[in-house]
Scaffold this active site. Structure first.
Site, PDB file in Angstrom:
ATOM      1  N   CYS A 118      13.638 -53.042 -13.350  1.00 27.66           N
ATOM      2  CA  CYS A 118      15.003 -52.788 -13.836  1.00 27.66           C
ATOM      3  C   CYS A 118      15.711 -51.632 -13.124  1.00 27.66           C
ATOM      4  O   CYS A 118      16.697 -51.846 -12.422  1.00 27.66           O
ATOM      5  CB  CYS A 118      14.962 -52.507 -15.328  1.00 27.66           C
ATOM      6  SG  CYS A 118      14.343 -53.902 -16.267  1.00 27.66           S
TER       7      CYS A 118
HETATM    8  N1  LIG Z   1      10.243 -56.644 -17.638  1.00 28.92           N
HETATM    9  C1  LIG Z   1      11.078 -55.875 -18.312  1.00 28.92           C
HETATM   10  O1  LIG Z   1      10.656 -54.890 -18.881  1.00 28.92           O
HETATM   11  C2  LIG Z   1      12.555 -56.197 -18.447  1.00 28.92           C
HETATM   12  C3  LIG Z   1      13.303 -55.430 -19.325  1.00 28.92           C
HETATM   13  C4  LIG Z   1      14.646 -55.744 -19.481  1.00 28.92           C
HETATM   14  C5  LIG Z   1      15.217 -56.786 -18.759  1.00 28.92           C
HETATM   15  N2  LIG Z   1      14.465 -57.516 -17.885  1.00 28.92           N
HETATM   16  C6  LIG Z   1      15.099 -58.627 -17.189  1.00 28.92           C
HETATM   17  O2  LIG Z   1      14.613 -59.846 -17.729  1.00 28.92           O
HETATM   18  C7  LIG Z   1      14.564 -60.847 -16.696  1.00 28.92           C
HETATM   19  C8  LIG Z   1      13.163 -61.425 -16.601  1.00 28.92           C
HETATM   20  O3  LIG Z   1      12.270 -60.383 -16.242  1.00 28.92           O
HETATM   21  P1  LIG Z   1      10.699 -60.482 -16.440  1.00 28.92           P
HETATM   22  O4  LIG Z   1      10.195 -59.090 -16.306  1.00 28.92           O
HETATM   23  O5  LIG Z   1      10.366 -61.236 -17.670  1.00 28.92           O
HETATM   24  O6  LIG Z   1      10.310 -61.358 -15.149  1.00 28.92           O
HETATM   25  P2  LIG Z   1       8.912 -62.110 -14.875  1.00 28.92           P
HETATM   26  O7  LIG Z   1       8.823 -62.281 -13.418  1.00 28.92           O
HETATM   27  O8  LIG Z   1       7.812 -61.428 -15.627  1.00 28.92           O
HETATM   28  O9  LIG Z   1       9.108 -63.523 -15.579  1.00 28.92           O
HETATM   29  C9  LIG Z   1      10.005 -64.476 -15.142  1.00 28.92           C
HETATM   30  C10 LIG Z   1       9.381 -65.836 -15.323  1.00 28.92           C
HETATM   31  O10 LIG Z   1      10.361 -66.825 -14.962  1.00 28.92           O
HETATM   32  C11 LIG Z   1       9.690 -67.877 -14.330  1.00 28.92           C
HETATM   33  N3  LIG Z   1      10.678 -68.666 -13.579  1.00 28.92           N
HETATM   34  C12 LIG Z   1      11.267 -68.378 -12.407  1.00 28.92           C
HETATM   35  N4  LIG Z   1      12.139 -69.335 -12.079  1.00 28.92           N
HETATM   36  C13 LIG Z   1      12.115 -70.256 -13.074  1.00 28.92           C
HETATM   37  C14 LIG Z   1      12.794 -71.469 -13.313  1.00 28.92           C
HETATM   38  N5  LIG Z   1      13.703 -71.933 -12.461  1.00 28.92           N
HETATM   39  N6  LIG Z   1      12.495 -72.155 -14.428  1.00 28.92           N
HETATM   40  C15 LIG Z   1      11.566 -71.693 -15.304  1.00 28.92           C
HETATM   41  N7  LIG Z   1      10.905 -70.539 -15.133  1.00 28.92           N
HETATM   42  C16 LIG Z   1      11.168 -69.834 -14.035  1.00 28.92           C
HETATM   43  C17 LIG Z   1       8.647 -67.198 -13.483  1.00 28.92           C
HETATM   44  O11 LIG Z   1       7.604 -68.082 -13.118  1.00 28.92           O
HETATM   45  C18 LIG Z   1       8.175 -66.090 -14.433  1.00 28.92           C
HETATM   46  O12 LIG Z   1       7.092 -66.518 -15.237  1.00 28.92           O
HETATM   47  C19 LIG Z   1      15.035 -60.167 -15.416  1.00 28.92           C
HETATM   48  O13 LIG Z   1      16.407 -60.388 -15.271  1.00 28.92           O
HETATM   49  C20 LIG Z   1      14.793 -58.700 -15.721  1.00 28.92           C
HETATM   50  O14 LIG Z   1      15.677 -57.860 -14.985  1.00 28.92           O
HETATM   51  C21 LIG Z   1      13.131 -57.248 -17.721  1.00 28.92           C
END
Ligand SMILES: NC(=O)c1ccc[n+]([C@@H]2O[C@H](COP(=O)([O-])OP(=O)(O)OC[C@H]3O[C@@H](n4cnc5c(N)ncnc54)[C@H](O)[C@@H]3O)[C@@H](O)[C@H]2O)c1
Length: 452
Positions: free
Chosen positions: A290
């Site tokens: 982030c």
């Molecule tokens: N990790 C955090 O602490 C956090 C906190 C706040 C916001 N975010 C935001 O949340 C969002 C997700 O982050 P995350 O940390 O969960 O990412 P991540 O990489 O852990 O998870 C994303 C998942 O999406 C899947 N994916 C990708 N393309 C796809 C598709 N077309 N169809 C279905 N699944 C698909 C991936 O395989 C993966 O499992 C991002 O925008 C991030 O900036 C994350």
């Protein structure tokens, strides 16, 4: 006389299904955000389907396993008994009442927003859209993404000619759209996820109310805002605020080191002020998905408005320089011991981007290791959360975790991530030289410690 039955509108129908816990919830992206969010819905008795393109994740979940450290397999198994299933097949989207998108939003090589995951997801959902479904985007992104990028794909590629409900589309041939940012703080157990207020911005009043009703079922408080763009901007404001304040203390740390002042002591004193000050702490550089990434979503968007986000650029510059500062400090510390970086045996403690979490993304430890290797150092690492560090978008390490033993063999032990499992007194006692980037050795009095 026979009274005509009142027709139930699509939004009333979905509202009733949400209130009865009958609404089928689909979460797309079973990662750090989507999986725990989905589990909250499952705990509240909503029928849950998790969608992911990663076949390994889908299989693990369907076998009752977990791949996220803080989510025990028993949580997945409990959800499975309540009907939770994972799938890579988007055809099941048609069966959902509400779809929440939690896919990655990284930066490209040229540090521009990479919306390819959001675009691919919208394109995959569109053919299966039904009238009356609620689609919520949670991925962090610049203001305008929901309305300018996601909605046109959903509208243009669905087979039924459905439109997003909006001020211009008040009819019944619609689906509902909202944005609601994820605000989790990984590794922070002081606030339960349910207690983090959920900000929600709907494309129109109906969408906003439906999304608020859905989230109210699992969060203790919902904060409605007037539009998806306001909700998108809220998330960016929060992360930019952190990014800029961390840069501020990182810069002040560099000055304080020169002046012989302990900035951590100063921050602790300053935070006793009951108003107007919030503590942020210096470190070896920014990490995580982030804080190092999100601000650049806004600076990119700002350029379309002929606007320079100078605070963001400056904070990025200062924070990016921190791993270089750490490597220079290690070089100076070794020099004091009449040793060179070239050929030095160095142990890095902690590669996760922050304390007590199993997330490597953008971790400054990776940059520090690569910089040290370039200088000719022989680098090993230890991290209780990572048995192995391989290859990522920006690093190629292929290293195995080394046991936390025989610390005297290293010319320098560097504390990069201050995991709470570490016994810092023992680390100092057994090491020849300790470079501490987190003030983890606070309170330990030893000439072996160099704080940087
Ligand atoms: N990790 C955090 O602490 C956090 C906190 C706040 C916001 N975010 C935001 O949340 C969002 C997700 O982050 P995350 O940390 O969960 O990412 P991540 O990489 O852990 O998870 C994303 C998942 O999406 C899947 N994916 C990708 N393309 C796809 C598709 N077309 N169809 C279905 N699944 C698909 C991936 O395989 C993966 O499992 C991002 O925008 C991030 O900036 C994350």
């Amino acid at each position: 006389m026979h009274k005509p039955a009142k027709t139930i509108t699509l939004s009333e129908r979905l509202r009733a299904r949400i209130e009865a816990r009958e609404a089928r919830v689909g979460v797309i992206g079973m990662g750090y955000v989507g999986l725990p969010l989905g589990l909250l819905f499952s705990e509240e008795k909503f029928p849950l389907t998790g969608f992911d393109v990663d076949a390994k994740k889908v299989a693990t979940l369907n076998e009752g396993g977990s791949y996220i450290y803080r989510i025990p397999p028993t949580d997945i198994q409990a959800a499975r008994t309540r009907g939770f299933a994972a799938s890579a097949d988007y055809a099941h989207i048609a069966e959902m009442d509400a779809v929440i998108i939690c896919v990655p939003t990284p930066l490209t090589e040229s540090r521009e927003p990479d919306l390819s995951y959001i675009v691919a997801t919208a394109e995959a959902i569109a053919p299966h859209l039904r009238a009356g479904q609620l689609i919520v985007l949670e991925s962090t992104t610049y203001p305008g993404t929901t309305e300018e990028v996601m909605v046109p794909i959903l509208e243009g590629k669905n087979r039924a000619g459905l439109k997003a409900a909006s001020a211009a589309n008040t009819g019944e041939d619609v689906f509902f759209v909202a944005f609601s940012p994820e605000r989790e703080d990984p590794g922070n157990d002081t606030v339960a996820r349910r207690d983090i207020p959920k900000v929600v911005g709907g494309l129109d009043r109906r969408a906003g109310e439906l999304a608020a009703a859905l989230y109210r079922s699992i969060f203790n408080s919902v904060v409605p805002v007037s539009s998806p763009a306001a909700a998108e901007m809220t998330k960016l404001l929060e992360n930019i605020y952190r990014c800029v304040n961390i840069a501020l203390v990182n810069e002040l740390k560099l000055l304080s080191l020169r002046m012989g002042i302990d900035l951590w002591e100063v921050i602790d004193a300053a935070k006793t002020k009951p108003f107007g000050f919030q503590p942020f702490y210096p470190g070896p550089g920014l990490g995580g998905h982030c804080i190092p990434v999100d601000p650049f979503y806004l600076s990119w968007k700002a350029k379309q408005w002929d606007f320079q986000t100078r605070f963001i650029e400056l904070a990025g510059e200062i924070n990016t320089a921190m791993p270089y500062h750490v490597v220079a400090a290690i070089g100076r510390a070794l020099n004091q011991h009449k040793k060179a970086l070239n050929g030095a045996r160095i142990l890095i403690l902690g590669v996760a981007y922050k304390r007590d979490i199993d997330d490597l993304r953008e971790s400054p430890a990776l940059t520090i290791i690569e910089l040290l290797q370039k200088e000719g150092a022989e680098v090993k690492y230890h991290d209780p959360y990572f048995a192995y560090v391989g290859h990522g978008r920006k690093y190629h390490l292929d290293m195995k975790c080394t046991p936390l033993a025989d610390l005297g063999q290293y010319d320098c032990v560097v504390i990069v991530t201050d995991h709470s499992d570490y016994d810092y007194a023992r680390i100092v006692r057994e090491s020849q030289l300790v470079v501490d980037t987190r003030n983890a050795t606070r309170g330990i009095d030893s000439g072996k410690i160099v704080r940087c």
